[in-house]
Design a protein around this motif. Structure first.
Motif, PDB file in Angstrom:
ATOM      1  N   TRP A   1     -14.311  -4.341  -1.198  1.00  0.00           N
ATOM      2  CA  TRP A   1     -13.377  -3.455  -0.501  1.00  0.00           C
ATOM      3  C   TRP A   1     -13.870  -2.020  -0.644  1.00  0.00           C
ATOM      4  N   SER A   2     -13.925  -1.325   0.460  1.00  0.00           N
ATOM      5  CA  SER A   2     -14.287   0.097   0.427  1.00  0.00           C
ATOM      6  C   SER A   2     -13.043   0.922   0.722  1.00  0.00           C
ATOM      7  N   ALA A   3     -13.019   2.123   0.186  1.00  0.00           N
ATOM      8  CA  ALA A   3     -11.909   3.042   0.416  1.00  0.00           C
ATOM      9  C   ALA A   3     -12.331   4.130   1.390  1.00  0.00           C
TER      10      ALA A   3
ATOM     11  N   PRO B   1     -10.861   7.513   1.944  1.00  0.00           N
ATOM     12  CA  PRO B   1      -9.840   8.384   1.339  1.00  0.00           C
ATOM     13  C   PRO B   1      -8.995   9.145   2.349  1.00  0.00           C
ATOM     14  N   GLU B   2      -9.585   9.534   3.467  1.00  0.00           N
ATOM     15  CA  GLU B   2      -8.864  10.336   4.453  1.00  0.00           C
ATOM     16  C   GLU B   2      -7.560   9.678   4.888  1.00  0.00           C
ATOM     17  N   ARG B   3      -7.559   8.347   4.945  1.00  0.00           N
ATOM     18  CA  ARG B   3      -6.345   7.652   5.391  1.00  0.00           C
ATOM     19  C   ARG B   3      -5.197   7.855   4.406  1.00  0.00           C
ATOM     20  N   MET B   4      -5.526   8.041   3.144  1.00  0.00           N
ATOM     21  CA  MET B   4      -4.505   8.216   2.116  1.00  0.00           C
ATOM     22  C   MET B   4      -4.225   9.695   1.852  1.00  0.00           C
ATOM     23  N   THR B   5      -5.271  10.530   1.836  1.00  0.00           N
ATOM     24  CA  THR B   5      -5.060  11.963   1.580  1.00  0.00           C
ATOM     25  C   THR B   5      -4.272  12.612   2.711  1.00  0.00           C
ATOM     26  N   TYR B   6      -4.346  12.041   3.893  1.00  0.00           N
ATOM     27  CA  TYR B   6      -3.567  12.548   5.035  1.00  0.00           C
ATOM     28  C   TYR B   6      -2.091  12.672   4.672  1.00  0.00           C
ATOM     29  N   LEU B   7      -1.599  11.757   3.859  1.00  0.00           N
ATOM     30  CA  LEU B   7      -0.187  11.758   3.497  1.00  0.00           C
ATOM     31  C   LEU B   7       0.074  12.295   2.092  1.00  0.00           C
ATOM     32  N   PHE B   8      -0.866  12.044   1.164  1.00  0.00           N
ATOM     33  CA  PHE B   8      -0.582  12.296  -0.250  1.00  0.00           C
ATOM     34  C   PHE B   8      -1.459  13.356  -0.916  1.00  0.00           C
ATOM     35  N   GLY B   9      -2.364  13.970  -0.190  1.00  0.00           N
ATOM     36  CA  GLY B   9      -3.214  14.971  -0.814  1.00  0.00           C
ATOM     37  C   GLY B   9      -4.062  14.373  -1.930  1.00  0.00           C
TER      38      GLY B   9
ATOM     39  N   SER C   1       0.854  -1.184   0.000  1.00  0.00           N
ATOM     40  CA  SER C   1       0.000   0.000   0.000  1.00  0.00           C
ATOM     41  C   SER C   1       0.888   1.230   0.000  1.00  0.00           C
ATOM     42  N   ALA C   2       0.497   2.241  -0.762  1.00  0.00           N
ATOM     43  CA  ALA C   2       1.271   3.483  -0.815  1.00  0.00           C
ATOM     44  C   ALA C   2       1.414   4.076   0.586  1.00  0.00           C
ATOM     45  N   GLY C   3       2.663   4.294   1.000  1.00  0.00           N
ATOM     46  CA  GLY C   3       2.901   4.890   2.309  1.00  0.00           C
ATOM     47  C   GLY C   3       2.443   4.042   3.474  1.00  0.00           C
ATOM     48  N   ALA C   4       2.175   2.754   3.226  1.00  0.00           N
ATOM     49  CA  ALA C   4       1.659   1.838   4.255  1.00  0.00           C
ATOM     50  C   ALA C   4       0.351   2.359   4.861  1.00  0.00           C
ATOM     51  N   ARG C   5      -0.448   3.047   4.018  1.00  0.00           N
ATOM     52  CA  ARG C   5      -1.661   3.673   4.532  1.00  0.00           C
ATOM     53  C   ARG C   5      -2.834   2.696   4.651  1.00  0.00           C
ATOM     54  N   HIS C   6      -2.935   1.737   3.742  1.00  0.00           N
ATOM     55  CA  HIS C   6      -3.983   0.708   3.811  1.00  0.00           C
ATOM     56  C   HIS C   6      -5.353   1.327   4.111  1.00  0.00           C
ATOM     57  N   ALA C   7      -5.869   2.000   3.115  1.00  0.00           N
ATOM     58  CA  ALA C   7      -7.083   2.806   3.293  1.00  0.00           C
ATOM     59  C   ALA C   7      -8.378   2.021   3.097  1.00  0.00           C
TER      60      ALA C   7
ATOM     61  N   TYR D   1      -5.986   9.616  -4.544  1.00  0.00           N
ATOM     62  CA  TYR D   1      -7.028   8.874  -5.257  1.00  0.00           C
ATOM     63  C   TYR D   1      -6.426   7.946  -6.304  1.00  0.00           C
ATOM     64  N   ARG D   2      -5.298   8.320  -6.883  1.00  0.00           N
ATOM     65  CA  ARG D   2      -4.601   7.413  -7.798  1.00  0.00           C
ATOM     66  C   ARG D   2      -4.133   6.176  -7.039  1.00  0.00           C
ATOM     67  N   TYR D   3      -3.569   6.395  -5.867  1.00  0.00           N
ATOM     68  CA  TYR D   3      -3.025   5.284  -5.092  1.00  0.00           C
ATOM     69  C   TYR D   3      -4.112   4.342  -4.587  1.00  0.00           C
ATOM     70  N   LEU D   4      -5.291   4.878  -4.288  1.00  0.00           N
ATOM     71  CA  LEU D   4      -6.381   4.020  -3.832  1.00  0.00           C
ATOM     72  C   LEU D   4      -6.696   2.939  -4.860  1.00  0.00           C
ATOM     73  N   PHE D   5      -6.781   3.335  -6.117  1.00  0.00           N
ATOM     74  CA  PHE D   5      -7.137   2.370  -7.155  1.00  0.00           C
ATOM     75  C   PHE D   5      -5.990   1.405  -7.440  1.00  0.00           C
ATOM     76  N   LEU D   6      -4.756   1.879  -7.349  1.00  0.00           N
ATOM     77  CA  LEU D   6      -3.622   0.975  -7.489  1.00  0.00           C
ATOM     78  C   LEU D   6      -3.622  -0.057  -6.366  1.00  0.00           C
ATOM     79  N   ASP D   7      -3.853   0.402  -5.147  1.00  0.00           N
ATOM     80  CA  ASP D   7      -3.864  -0.503  -3.996  1.00  0.00           C
ATOM     81  C   ASP D   7      -4.971  -1.543  -4.093  1.00  0.00           C
ATOM     82  N   ALA D   8      -6.116  -1.137  -4.626  1.00  0.00           N
ATOM     83  CA  ALA D   8      -7.221  -2.090  -4.780  1.00  0.00           C
ATOM     84  C   ALA D   8      -6.798  -3.255  -5.666  1.00  0.00           C
ATOM     85  N   GLY D   9      -6.040  -2.960  -6.717  1.00  0.00           N
ATOM     86  CA  GLY D   9      -5.548  -4.025  -7.577  1.00  0.00           C
ATOM     87  C   GLY D   9      -4.606  -4.966  -6.851  1.00  0.00           C
ATOM     88  N   HIS D  10      -3.750  -4.419  -5.984  1.00  0.00           N
ATOM     89  CA  HIS D  10      -2.845  -5.265  -5.207  1.00  0.00           C
ATOM     90  C   HIS D  10      -3.635  -6.247  -4.332  1.00  0.00           C
ATOM     91  N   VAL D  11      -4.656  -5.737  -3.669  1.00  0.00           N
ATOM     92  CA  VAL D  11      -5.433  -6.557  -2.746  1.00  0.00           C
ATOM     93  C   VAL D  11      -6.142  -7.695  -3.491  1.00  0.00           C
TER      94      VAL D  11
END
Length: 231
Positions: free
Chosen positions: A157-159, A161-169, A92-98, A173-183
């Motif tokens: 899986w639900s996202a 966003p606050e968990r990811m935007t906290y670090l990446f602004g 997960s980007a930044g180990a955020r696991h949103a 949202y790009r990282y959320l969809f990438l992470d979903a593919g990993h899962v």
């Protein structure tokens, strides 16, 4: 060259919780501990080559150990980290696991059919609604309704966003969809090792599925899904 989206300043900001809260005293269902799951020798190249989407399943139920294994491989928490991050069994980007994991269970031994949420830090299930309360509402959200009806478990899986935007602004949202593919890929590969079928689900009515899951569609929204069942 496109400018990178701004990153919010973190100093002084309270990090978002890494998991949705559960009310004190709420009954949860513990799952078999990961260390108690059997070791399985794996031919990794074979797993990669044989992995495929499976859209038809038998009526053989998943065992609770198999189900626990799939959850552990897709969102299992190995270690909590500062500021709401965590190490899990998937990147997960930044180990955020949103993500939160919702499960419409229909055919798992020892678990009553219905809607549940996976509590990743506790490795347990939180019951949300019975199958009777859900009726046809859940399956009707998906274009492949028959596939959603005839499986052991549907993962959604639900996202948050606050968990990811906290670090990446806004780049979050790009990282959320990438992470979903990993899962989802972890689900495919884990299922292949125990001869369980999986098919990813991306064709669904967003508003309807969010409503069925009790999500507002903004601060938390369904991002991906998959059906699971025995071959």
């Amino acid at each position: 060259m496109a400018k990178n989206p701004s990153v919010p300043k973190m100093e002084g900001a309270e990090p978002p919780a890494p998991e949705k809260a559960v009310a004190p005293g709420t009954k949860i269902i513990p799952l078999p501990e990961p260390e108690l799951l059997p070791d399985m020798p794996v031919n990794f190249l074979e797993v990669i080559e044989l992995r495929a989407s499976v859209r038809q399943y038998s009526q053989v139920p998943l065992t609770i150990k198999e189900f626990s294994y799939l959850l552990w491989c897709t969102q299992g928490v190995k270690m909590g980290l500062p500021k709401g991050a965590s190490k899990r069994n998937v990147p997960s980007a930044g180990a955020r696991h949103a993500f939160e994991t919702y499960l419409f269970i229909q055919n798992v031994k020892g678990i009553k059919p219905g809607l549940y949420r996976y509590l990743a830090f506790e490795h347990a299930l939180l019951p949300l609604k019975t199958a009777e309360e859900m009726g046809e509402a859940f399956c009707s959200c998906f274009r492949a309704q028959n596939m959603a009806k005839n499986n052991a478990v549907t993962f959604v899986w639900s996202a948050v966003p606050e968990r990811m935007t906290y670090l990446f602004g806004s780049r979050a949202y790009r990282y959320l969809f990438l992470d979903a593919g990993h899962v989802c890929q972890n689900l495919y590969l884990a299922a292949q090792t125990v001869k369980i079928g999986v098919c990813a689900l991306g064709a669904y009515d967003d508003d309807k599925l969010n409503e069925v899951l009790g999500l507002d569609g903004k601060d938390e929204f369904a991002i991906y899904g998959a059906t699971v069942g025995k071959l």
